[in-house]
Write a protein that holds these residues in place. Structure first.
Motif, short mmCIF file in Angstrom:
data_model
loop_
_atom_site.label_atom_id
_atom_site.label_comp_id
_atom_site.label_asym_id
_atom_site.label_seq_id
_atom_site.Cartn_x
_atom_site.Cartn_y
_atom_site.Cartn_z
N HIS A 82 90.18 175.30 31.83
CA HIS A 82 88.90 174.95 32.28
C HIS A 82 88.36 174.18 31.57
O HIS A 82 87.62 174.21 31.40
N PRO A 102 88.37 174.10 37.63
CA PRO A 102 89.46 174.29 37.29
C PRO A 102 90.17 172.91 38.19
O PRO A 102 91.49 172.04 37.93
N THR A 129 90.21 169.75 35.45
CA THR A 129 91.25 170.39 35.23
C THR A 129 92.56 169.41 35.96
O THR A 129 93.11 169.44 34.95
#
Length: 300
Positions: A38, A44, A47
């Motif tokens: 990340h 997350p 990313t």
């Protein structure tokens, strides 16, 4: 810029707004690329958005290079010169995102499934005629330039990203701003004998289709990446939507500039965001070799 542009009416001094200042910056991301899971804000979903874009770049950049090269010998001297720099910059972007993507694989992500989808899309586009491929490049360039401008203008997007990985995105975004009108200028010259109506309808009809394809493919790619971390189904989808369309979200903030492409009098330099170029450069120029211009052969 206050100039009103029409499909068959443009001022050379204004459409070549960057002119001789365009150059390919010899930036290289540190190798091997160490990509933590990340790397954007420990998020997350953030990313996954940037990773999904990076997976597409090595293939998309080569497609756009080839689409412009076809026209180089038929361009005005000024546009031809800018096209050469465009090709140099995009070749560099393809190379560095290839290295970035290797780092993604080393971090444990499976990306070949996404790559296969991109390769198949590029193959389909390459099977079309030279006007079709150029039109696709013009549309892709608008999408990438408005995303790049938003990244550079709003530090909240990458402000808390891994400092080294952040540089490749600011470098890429800076050069996307600098060459954002090149493909459009090539299109104008390639279709100079077309009527304004034909040029406009060809441009916007494909842009709508390309936007749908871009949104669909990037959504599928993000879900594929998120699934590998345990985020799947509607949870993954709504997490992506919240990230992109929340207040000051990247996707939300590019809606207005996205619509600008639909204007009959559109030209990329109607939005003069050259001030973002030195702002981006300040973050990565210490890692750029002090060579201002390159020969195409150097990029092999």
């Amino acid at each position: 810029m206050d100039k009103i542009f029409f499909e068959n009416d443009h001022n050379d001094d204004e459409i070549h707004a960057y002119g001789d200042d365009m150059h390919a910056r010899k930036y290289r991301v540190q190798r091997p690329v160490e990509l933590k899971k990340h790397w954007v804000d420990d998020d997350p979903f953030a990313t996954a958005f940037y990773n999904s874009l990076s997976i597409s770049f090595p293939y998309a950049e080569v497609f756009m290079i080839d689409s412009i090269k076809i026209w180089q010998d038929r361009l005005s001297p000024e546009t031809q010169k800018e096209a050469t720099v465009f090709i140099q910059q995009e070749a560099n972007h393809s190379r560095e995102h290839g290295a970035f993507n290797k780092g993604m694989t080393s971090a444990g992500f499976e990306i070949k499934t996404v790559e296969k989808d991109i390769i198949n899309l590029v193959k389909r586009l390459n099977g079309k005629d030279e006007f079709y491929r150029l039109r696709a490049t013009v549309c892709i360039e608008h999408l990438t330039s408005i995303i790049s401008a938003e990244i550079l203008a709003n530090d909240r997007h990458l402000g808390n990203a891994d400092p080294e990985l952040k540089k490749i995105w600011l470098w890429h975004a800076t050069e996307e701003i600098e060459h954002k009108a090149v493909a459009y200028n090539v299109w104008n010259e390639a279709t100079k004998d077309w009527s304004s109506t034909r040029r406009y309808l060809y441009r916007i009809s494909f842009f709508l289709a390309m936007t749908y394809t871009f949104f669909r493919n990037r959504t599928v790619a993000q879900i594929h990446l998120l699934k590998q971390e345990g985020h799947s189904g509607w949870g993954a989808f709504w997490g992506m939507m919240r990230y992109g369309f929340r207040k000051n979200g990247l996707a939300r903030n590019v809606i207005k500039p996205w619509f600008q492409f639909l204007k009959p009098n559109f030209h990329p330099w109607q939005t003069d965001d050259r001030h973002l170029i030195p702002a981006g450069e300040s973050e990565f120029m210490m890692d750029v070799k002090p060579v201002k211009k390159q020969k195409v052969a150097e990029l092999a």
